[in-house]
Design an enzyme around this catalytic site. Structure first.
Site, PDB file in Angstrom:
ATOM      1  N   CYS A  39       0.874  -0.773  -0.016  1.00  0.00           N
ATOM      2  CA  CYS A  39      -0.645   0.457   0.159  1.00  0.00           C
ATOM      3  C   CYS A  39       1.554   0.875   0.183  1.00  0.00           C
ATOM      4  O   CYS A  39       2.605   1.029   0.369  1.00  0.00           O
ATOM      5  CB  CYS A  39      -0.879   0.358   1.611  1.00  0.00           C
ATOM      6  SG  CYS A  39      -2.578   1.210   0.927  1.00  0.00           S
ATOM      7  N   ARG A  61       3.307   4.680   6.700  1.00  0.00           N
ATOM      8  CA  ARG A  61       3.454   4.495   8.041  1.00  0.00           C
ATOM      9  C   ARG A  61       4.152   2.853   7.363  1.00  0.00           C
ATOM     10  O   ARG A  61       4.655   1.494   8.384  1.00  0.00           O
ATOM     11  CB  ARG A  61       2.447   3.616   8.843  1.00  0.00           C
ATOM     12  CG  ARG A  61       1.890   5.106   9.374  1.00  0.00           C
ATOM     13  CD  ARG A  61       0.947   4.642  10.383  1.00  0.00           C
ATOM     14  NE  ARG A  61      -0.436   4.170   9.133  1.00  0.00           N
ATOM     15  CZ  ARG A  61      -2.111   4.357   9.255  1.00  0.00           C
ATOM     16  NH1 ARG A  61      -2.712   3.894  10.006  1.00  0.00           N
ATOM     17  NH2 ARG A  61      -2.819   3.628   8.789  1.00  0.00           N
ATOM     18  N   CYS A  87      -6.349  -0.280   7.392  1.00  0.00           N
ATOM     19  CA  CYS A  87      -6.008   1.013   5.668  1.00  0.00           C
ATOM     20  C   CYS A  87      -7.605   1.767   5.815  1.00  0.00           C
ATOM     21  O   CYS A  87      -8.442   0.985   5.335  1.00  0.00           O
ATOM     22  CB  CYS A  87      -5.621  -0.982   4.816  1.00  0.00           C
ATOM     23  SG  CYS A  87      -5.751  -0.197   3.724  1.00  0.00           S
TER      24      CYS A  87
END
Length: 789
Positions: free
Chosen positions: A610, A614, A674
């Site tokens: 993704c 982070r 997410c």
């Protein structure tokens, strides 16, 4: 502002308060029964905890009330001093909490290890189960857990009354309710299990006119009220009881606040622990005055509050008001509840308190002994004694860690002009038999090739905290070094006491008298040098170097550069400051590697993950330049072959990786929390105004459909489950490309699924057979093990 608040209360907090109300009613009644207190005391504590702690506390989403973790203490106090004196102890405990909150010491309560807290709760759960099983089986609980355990076999084979059937019916409804299938039963699943379980047992007893003991309420909550009375007994014991109530309730509340704070929705302020302690103190003071049970933050009710969508403290306050209305207007209904049903509910609650999943986490941190000692102490000796035993064990473990010492002898350097031996690892000295030590320690140096057989040079490294406890280990190694040798002694210690200094100094003097030489190099701090010179002033602490993997915000105060140390830095200036730091510190180190890779890359893995800031692939895989061929997109998604919403960017990456670079492993890595999956779970309504993002999220519809068709596993949050399901679905999406599927089936290409839990920073790997993510094995298989150096 008022309009926004009222809309939030009506939309989120009002429904959430009703859910928490339904959870709190049966639990409050059951905890009162388990504490040998009047039934009304549980309702009073629930009302005061909801309204007073809700208004005055600093954790807006935490729900306070009678807590199962305090039942053992309260039951012992009631037996020793009577109910009115117990109320006085509760009131004094609340005043002590008020004083502690005013002194702003709330965070010091968090110094108590979670291993002790969870061990205490598990011990209370065991005690509760053993006691309430007797009530379920139609008997009476004994005065101790050991007596309850001793009498349990006889109770099991004895004649059972109708109360036993009601208790078993309650447990059966609890089990069945948690396993209701989705679909037409989805609405029912929002109703907490304890409520239908108690309702079914109560209706059964009423319809069949079964003779079973039931709840007894006074005419009104305060109709039998008497002022709290001073307890009679030795003052130290009474003070200990007050401190126990105050500290146990405070620690449980503060730990609950921290846990709920991690799950709070966006926009909800962080918990103020000092204010929360003041709110708990005010609630306990009033509860004791009115004849209620001690109050603490309760994780079960607080979790239900968050999951039901609460946004402000209005939810917990409203739940207290609903209990007040019920207690004042529905007393006859409550009096129909069988005590056996409440006991069965407490048995189920006690089993939940014995959380075996915690043991696995504690083992990773080597704190499981404190957990089991606390649990055993609470069951065998009592709550206070068990907690003290747990504290003692944690103290021993902490002392052992603080005094951990490693002593090793590295390969001796041969004299000049001789061939150096091949390097080989040496085990920690003192931990292996003499035969495993370098030969020179027993029979002369392996590098003894100089004239006359004079031994070579030895290198001894001492690391850790060097105190009198480590003296035997260090001297055992030093005394085995042959006389007359040259020794390099590296002291990489963060502390050295006088006993350790004296032992090393005396050995050095003795070794030099016999013709040897000792060169002491202190890597960390000059403890030995300052002891020799007599300068024992505290050493200056230099700020540790900035860690390259830490975020900029964490490093600004610790970095010497003025750009990163400025109080206000623009994003572009911060970025350039980071580049300068890279060029000054890291670039010289990686320049040889980059020069080698400058004209050709040979990555071994295609890593699809993704765009979330982070998730840093090179950190979680301990990889460097040239290792990973990375594709990042929103939600780590891979459009299916022939998708109606075309997007060739991911397919182009996969084609290039496999056809040109020859990559044989493709990894899809998802992560918790997410944002893309959260948008899917919300139906995409929150991103409707973002046209490109909304179109891209359509590639996640298959993940959402798979999520809806799958069964939840335990108490796993829906968002976390969808994030994991999405990884599985993206691996399946890769197989929709015919040419790629052929390679996988031929064994030429491997697909791997990873999941990063942001909160714990742990990475889990997909087990395709179980369709579940499991911890990464500590060691690689023997046939594929490679050491990273």
């Amino acid at each position: 502002m008022i309009k926004t608040l009222s809309v939030s209360v009506l939309r989120w907090d009002l429904p959430a308060s009703l859910v928490v109300f339904l959870v709190a009613i049966p639990l409050s009644l059951g905890i009162a029964v388990a504490s040998n207190a009047p039934i009304a005391a549980g309702l009073i504590a629930a009302i005061v905890g909801g309204i007073v702690a809700g208004l005055a506390g600093g954790a807006p989403l935490q729900v306070s009330g009678p807590a199962a973790g305090l039942t053992v203490i309260v039951a012992e106090l009631v037996q020793a001093y009577g109910w009115r004196a117990t109320c006085m102890i509760t009131m004094l405990g609340g005043l002590l909490q008020l004083a502690l909150g005013a002194c702003r010491v709330a965070r010091t309560a968090l110094a108590v290890s979670p291993a002790i807290v969870h061990g205490m709760l598990a011990g209370v759960g065991v005690v509760m189960v053993l006691a309430q099983l007797h009530v379920v089986l139609g008997g009476s609980p004994q005065h101790s857990a050991i007596s309850n355990l001793r009498e349990l076999p006889g109770q099991l084979v004895a004649h059972h009354s109708q109360a036993t059937l009601l208790g078993l019916l309650t447990i059966a409804v609890l089990l069945l309710w948690s396993r209701l299938p989705k679909g037409r039963f989805s609405a029912a699943r929002w109703i907490p299990g304890p409520l239908p379980a108690i309702a079914v047992a109560t209706l059964t007893a009423w319809l069949l006119s079964w003779d079973a003991p039931r709840v007894e309420l006074p005419g009104s909550l305060l109709s039998g009220w008497h002022a709290p009375a001073l307890p009679h007994g030795p003052p130290p014991e009474i003070v200990g009881a007050v401190v126990a109530i105050a500290l146990v309730a405070a620690v449980e509340s503060l730990l609950c606040s921290v846990a709920i704070d991690r799950r709070r929705p966006a926009g909800v302020p962080r918990a103020d622990l000092d204010r929360e302690l003041v709110g708990q103190g005010a609630a306990n003071t009033l509860s004791g005055l009115l004849g209620g049970l001690p109050i603490a933050g309760v994780i079960v009710r607080s979790t239900a509050n968050v999951e039901a969508g609460a946004r402000t403290r209005a939810s917990t306050v409203l739940h207290g008001l609903w209990i007040l209305v019920l207690a004042l207007s529905c007393g006859p209904v409550i009096e129909q509840v069988p005590l056996a049903a409440l006991a069965a509910l407490l048995v189920a609650l006690g089993v939940k308190m014995i959380d075996t999943a915690r043991v696995r986490d504690l083992r990773h941190h080597r704190e499981a002994p404190a957990y089991f000692v606390t649990l055993g102490g609470v069951v065998l000796l009592g709550l206070g004694e068990g907690v003290l035993l747990g504290l003692a064990v944690m103290g021993i473990l902490a002392l052992r860690r603080l005094t951990r010492l490693t002593v090793r002898v590295e390969e001796a350097a041969p004299p000049p002009g001789t061939l150096a031996p091949l390097p080989r690892p040496s085990p920690p000295a003192g931990d292996t038999p003499a035969a495993a030590q370098p030969a020179g320690l027993a029979q002369g140096s392996a590098g003894d090739t100089s004239a006359g057989g004079r031994p070579g040079r030895w290198h001894v490294v001492v690391e850790g905290t060097l105190t009198f406890l480590g003296v035997p280990k260090v001297t055992a190694v030093l005394q085995r070094i042959p006389p007359g040798t040259a020794v390099d002694l590296d002291l990489n210690v963060d502390f050295m006491d006088h006993a350790a200094f004296d032992a090393i100094h005396e050995w050095r003097r003795a070794h030099e008298r016999l013709g040897g030489g000792v060169d002491i190099d202190e890597i960390h701090e000059s403890w030995y040098e300052r002891a020799v010179t007599g300068d024992m002033s505290p050493p200056r602490k230099s700020s540790p170097p900035a860690r390259w993997w830490a975020p900029w915000a964490n490093r600004r105060r610790r970095t010497e550069g003025p750009e990163l140390d400025a109080p206000e830095v623009s994003p572009s200036a911060l970025l350039l400051a980071g580049v300068r730091e890279y060029q000054g510190r890291t670039a010289p180190l990686v320049r040889p590697i980059m020069a080698e890779l400058a004209f050709e890359q040979k990555p071994e893995h295609l890593f699809i993950t993704c765009v979330d800031s982070r998730v840093v692939p090179n950190i979680i895989t301990a990889s460097g330049p040239g290792d990973l061929f990375i594709n990042r997109n929103v939600g780590n998604m891979i459009p299916r072959y022939g998708s109606r919403t075309p997007d060739d960017s991911v397919a182009a990456t996969v084609e290039y990786a496999t056809e040109v670079l020859g990559i044989r492993t493709i990894t899809v890595c998802g992560h918790s929390n997410c944002g893309a999956m959260a948008a899917l779970l919300a139906g995409g309504s929150e991103v409707d105004h973002l046209t490109s993002l909304s179109r891209w999220l359509k590639h996640g519809n298959h993940s959402l459909a798979r999520f809806l068709a799958s069964e939840p596993r335990g108490d796993e949050p829906p968002l976390a489950r969808l994030c994991q399901v999405n990884v599985m679905q993206q691996l399946d999406n890769l197989l929709t490309y015919p040419w790629l599927r052929n390679r996988v089936e031929a064994g030429d290409l491997e697909l791997v699924g990873l999941y990063l839990d942001l909160e714990t920073a742990n990475v889990h790997i997909l087990d395709p057979a179980a369709e579940a993510f499991v911890p990464v094995p500590d060691e690689a298989p023997d046939d594929d093990a490679r050491t990273l150096t």
